[in-house]
Each structure stands twice: as C-alpha cells, then as structure tokens.
Design a protein around this motif. Sequence first.
Motif, PDB file in Angstrom:
ATOM      1  N   GLY A 194       0.811  -1.209   0.000  1.00  0.00           N
ATOM      2  CA  GLY A 194       0.000   0.000   0.000  1.00  0.00           C
ATOM      3  C   GLY A 194       0.846   1.262   0.000  1.00  0.00           C
ATOM      4  O   GLY A 194       2.081   1.211   0.076  1.00  0.00           O
ATOM      5  N   ILE A 195       0.165   2.403  -0.091  1.00  0.00           N
ATOM      6  CA  ILE A 195       0.780   3.721  -0.022  1.00  0.00           C
ATOM      7  C   ILE A 195      -0.078   4.616   0.864  1.00  0.00           C
ATOM      8  O   ILE A 195      -1.224   4.285   1.175  1.00  0.00           O
ATOM      9  N   ASN A 196       0.459   5.762   1.263  1.00  0.00           N
ATOM     10  CA  ASN A 196      -0.344   6.731   2.005  1.00  0.00           C
ATOM     11  C   ASN A 196      -1.370   7.369   1.076  1.00  0.00           C
ATOM     12  O   ASN A 196      -1.281   7.222  -0.149  1.00  0.00           O
ATOM     13  N   GLY A 197      -2.333   8.094   1.666  1.00  0.00           N
ATOM     14  CA  GLY A 197      -3.428   8.622   0.856  1.00  0.00           C
ATOM     15  C   GLY A 197      -3.555  10.131   0.862  1.00  0.00           C
ATOM     16  O   GLY A 197      -2.680  10.844   0.386  1.00  0.00           O
ATOM     17  N   VAL A 318       5.890   6.575  -5.430  1.00  0.00           N
ATOM     18  CA  VAL A 318       6.380   7.300  -4.251  1.00  0.00           C
ATOM     19  C   VAL A 318       7.848   7.656  -4.454  1.00  0.00           C
ATOM     20  O   VAL A 318       8.629   6.832  -4.930  1.00  0.00           O
ATOM     21  N   THR A 319       8.227   8.890  -4.087  1.00  0.00           N
ATOM     22  CA  THR A 319       9.623   9.321  -4.190  1.00  0.00           C
ATOM     23  C   THR A 319      10.159   9.761  -2.823  1.00  0.00           C
ATOM     24  O   THR A 319       9.393  10.002  -1.888  1.00  0.00           O
ATOM     25  N   GLY A 353       5.519  14.803   1.118  1.00  0.00           N
ATOM     26  CA  GLY A 353       6.355  15.205   2.234  1.00  0.00           C
ATOM     27  C   GLY A 353       6.699  14.037   3.141  1.00  0.00           C
ATOM     28  O   GLY A 353       6.942  12.921   2.682  1.00  0.00           O
ATOM     29  N   SER A 354       6.686  14.287   4.437  1.00  0.00           N
ATOM     30  CA  SER A 354       7.020  13.246   5.416  1.00  0.00           C
ATOM     31  C   SER A 354       6.029  12.091   5.403  1.00  0.00           C
ATOM     32  O   SER A 354       6.333  11.009   5.901  1.00  0.00           O
ATOM     33  N   SER A 355       4.844  12.323   4.839  1.00  0.00           N
ATOM     34  CA  SER A 355       3.810  11.278   4.803  1.00  0.00           C
ATOM     35  C   SER A 355       4.061  10.239   3.718  1.00  0.00           C
ATOM     36  O   SER A 355       3.510   9.140   3.780  1.00  0.00           O
ATOM     37  N   SER A 356       4.858  10.582   2.711  1.00  0.00           N
ATOM     38  CA  SER A 356       5.051   9.679   1.574  1.00  0.00           C
ATOM     39  C   SER A 356       5.694   8.364   2.001  1.00  0.00           C
ATOM     40  O   SER A 356       6.739   8.362   2.655  1.00  0.00           O
ATOM     41  N   LEU A 365       9.351  -0.164   1.041  1.00  0.00           N
ATOM     42  CA  LEU A 365      10.147   0.151  -0.138  1.00  0.00           C
ATOM     43  C   LEU A 365      10.488   1.632  -0.169  1.00  0.00           C
ATOM     44  O   LEU A 365      11.532   2.025  -0.696  1.00  0.00           O
ATOM     45  N   MET A 366       9.606   2.456   0.358  1.00  0.00           N
ATOM     46  CA  MET A 366       9.848   3.894   0.534  1.00  0.00           C
ATOM     47  C   MET A 366       9.307   4.257   1.910  1.00  0.00           C
ATOM     48  O   MET A 366       8.132   4.015   2.200  1.00  0.00           O
ATOM     49  N   ASP A 367      10.163   4.803   2.781  1.00  0.00           N
ATOM     50  CA  ASP A 367       9.711   5.150   4.124  1.00  0.00           C
ATOM     51  C   ASP A 367       9.795   6.649   4.344  1.00  0.00           C
ATOM     52  O   ASP A 367      10.197   7.406   3.468  1.00  0.00           O
ATOM     53  N   SER A 368       9.420   7.072   5.542  1.00  0.00           N
ATOM     54  CA  SER A 368       9.359   8.501   5.837  1.00  0.00           C
ATOM     55  C   SER A 368      10.741   9.141   5.731  1.00  0.00           C
ATOM     56  O   SER A 368      11.754   8.520   6.045  1.00  0.00           O
ATOM     57  N   VAL A 369      10.770  10.399   5.308  1.00  0.00           N
ATOM     58  CA  VAL A 369      12.034  11.120   5.194  1.00  0.00           C
ATOM     59  C   VAL A 369      12.495  11.674   6.537  1.00  0.00           C
ATOM     60  O   VAL A 369      13.610  12.183   6.646  1.00  0.00           O
ATOM     61  N   THR A 370      11.679  11.591   7.578  1.00  0.00           N
ATOM     62  CA  THR A 370      12.084  12.078   8.892  1.00  0.00           C
ATOM     63  C   THR A 370      12.957  11.031   9.566  1.00  0.00           C
ATOM     64  O   THR A 370      12.656   9.845   9.540  1.00  0.00           O
TER      65      THR A 370
END
Length: 387
Positions: A194-197, A318-319, A353-356, A365-370
């Motif tokens: 899944g991904i965030n919404g 997601v990036t 942003g941080s939610s991606s 596979l892609m986690d938070s940038v924080t």
Amino acid sequence: MQDERVETAAVSTGGRRVQPKEPRRHDEGGGKRPGAGRILLRIGAVLLTFVAALALTLLISLKMVCSSAFPSAQQMFVTTILETGQLKFLASWFLSSEEIQEIVDKNSMKALNASVDTALIQVGGSGSVNVGGESGEEDSGDPIEIVEVAGANYTGTMMIVKDPARVSLATIYPWREVGVPLDQLVASAGAIGGINGGLYNSYNNSGGRPYGVIVSHGEIQYNKPQEFPGLVLIGFTEDNILEIIDISKLNAAGVEELVAERRIRDAVTFQEEASDANNHFVQLIINNEAREMNGMGSGLNPRTAIGQRADGAVLLFVTDGRGKAGHLGASSGDLIGVMQEFGAVNAANLDGGSSSCMYYDGEYLMDSVTFYQANSSWKLPAGFVVT
C-alpha cells in the motif's frame, strides 16, 4: 625553658626574606577535583556558541536564498516550503505575503478541470505494456510489478497493480487521535502492500483524523468537503475506474449524491490551492492530457501519486526527498513525466512530504524522510492498499 612548639619562620636567602609555602590542601570531599564545575560550564559555553553560530549561519543562508539576487533559488525555496505541513512560516520570515504570492503565481500549474472520460479505460483490455517508457520492454505478466525509478533530484518506486479491483482504501475508522503506520493498515486489511493517501491531521505525528472526505468500501466515513479550500476527490468507482473530481463547491449532502451517482467505492481528498499559505496541486494527467506549468510549476519534495493506464492497471508512485540520500525531491513535472512513461491516462498527486511511503511484501520500499521514522511511516488514518 625553650618553648617546644615549632614556629613557622621566614627564611632569609640572599638578603631576601622568603615566606614558606602553605601546604597544599586536599579536597575534603574526596570526590570531584577542584574546577570540575568550571570545566562543564566551559564545555557548555562552547556547545552553545557552536549552536548559535550554526543557527546564525543557517539564517544568513536562508536570507541569501530568499533574496532577489538568486531568483531561481528563491523560487525553489518558496514553492517547496509552502508544500510542507509545518514549515510554511519560514517563507514569511524573509518575504512579504505579496512577494510570496508573486512567486507562487509565476511558478504554478494551469487548471486542468476536465472530467475523467471513463470510456478511455478498458479494465483488462490492451492498454500500455511499457514498464518504464523503454520501447520494446514488455510487461512481465506478473499481477504486481515493482520498478525502481531514478530522477535528477530523487529516487522513487513504482508499484504497478494489473487488476484495479485489488486496490482499496483501508482506514482506522472510527477515528481517534492517534493513527497507525502504513504496515499496520496493510496488515489490518489482509493486504500485501500500500501507499499513504489524502489529507489528514499530521500535527506531532498524531495521524488519527482525516480531512475532507473519506470513502471506504462504499461507505462515507468522513464528510467535510469545505474543511479546506480546493479539495479534490481521488478514488475508484465500483467499476474500478480511477476518478479525479473537484468537490470544492460541494457541501456534505452534495458529496453524498456524488458518491451515490458515480458509485464511488474508495476515495480520499487532497488540496488544489496555489497561495501564499499553501502551494498544493492534484490533477497531473486527465484523459491523456498532461497539465501545463507556469515556470517551475512546483517545488521539490517527497511525493506520492496515483494513476491508471488504459488497460485499468493502477500506478502507485512514491519518491524520496528533503535531503534523504542527498535528494531534494520530485517536482510536479517529474510526476507527470514518470506517469506518462508508465502509460497513465489519468493521474493525481496525493499527500506527500514526510507522509510519503510505500509498503510491500513485508518491508518498506519507501519510508518517511524524517530521521525518527526512518524505517517506517508516519501514523496515518487511511491509505490505499493492495490485496
């Protein structure tokens, strides 16, 4: 009789009288050496000076970036910072609201208000089979494909879901103050990824309450279309078609009618607004028409986007960004370009942003940038999941 006490006397040496030294006294506490507190104070002063110098250097650097002497850097900073959740105020430290708005107007996106033409999507049909824009690169036939994407200022991951019926919206409804990481949303739905919404209350990483509208499995679980200006509904119909609908002029009753008429089964909302308070965008591609941009179009940030090919396959992208792996992030133009390469007929930008984040087959596979969520996601109230 001579006194037996020993008197301390001055000693004469070379005509000079030298007073004997007092015996060195040891600290009666027997613990800390003399001056230990003074040493700690000096260390603290050095650290404080370093922090102050660093903060001053940062402020001077930001002031230089925001000056008219560096127009490209100024535009990039303003358009990027206005897309953040809690750092928008930085732009107003150095520029007036009029100056900020002028930059936003010069670097915005032209309106793309067309309705999705559902006839262009034939679920299970012969849509694009390109995996990444490379000619001759055939679709592997796997029900779910994971493709790494590299850009000039970001790295990203594309999840291609061949059957759109497998994509739905998982939520924590009934709502509460604290949400859950994406992996828990995926697990609770019995999904594989899944991904965030859409928009939600991300303050202090609470994440328990959405904004706008939430529809999950045909049920309207949240309905406040006027909570923010410029809200756009992004989600799937019961016919598994991705819809992207401007609901900015609808009230709650209007949303109920829309969901019933369009047979919306799963949807979130994100904001379309270009102002000195926000710089958000939603529509990327509608009916094969890519959105046009003024200037830079947007800043650089971590992004989450969703699209659909002519054969119905769903594209989840997601990036990274904001310094992660040395990357600034993706622009609106980057998202449009990638979605076109992967054959999107329709595509929309989601909360970034941080939610991606993206989760698949037991790992992020892609986690938070924080840095404090470096191996996970922020807490969320909802997310698109793949069963």
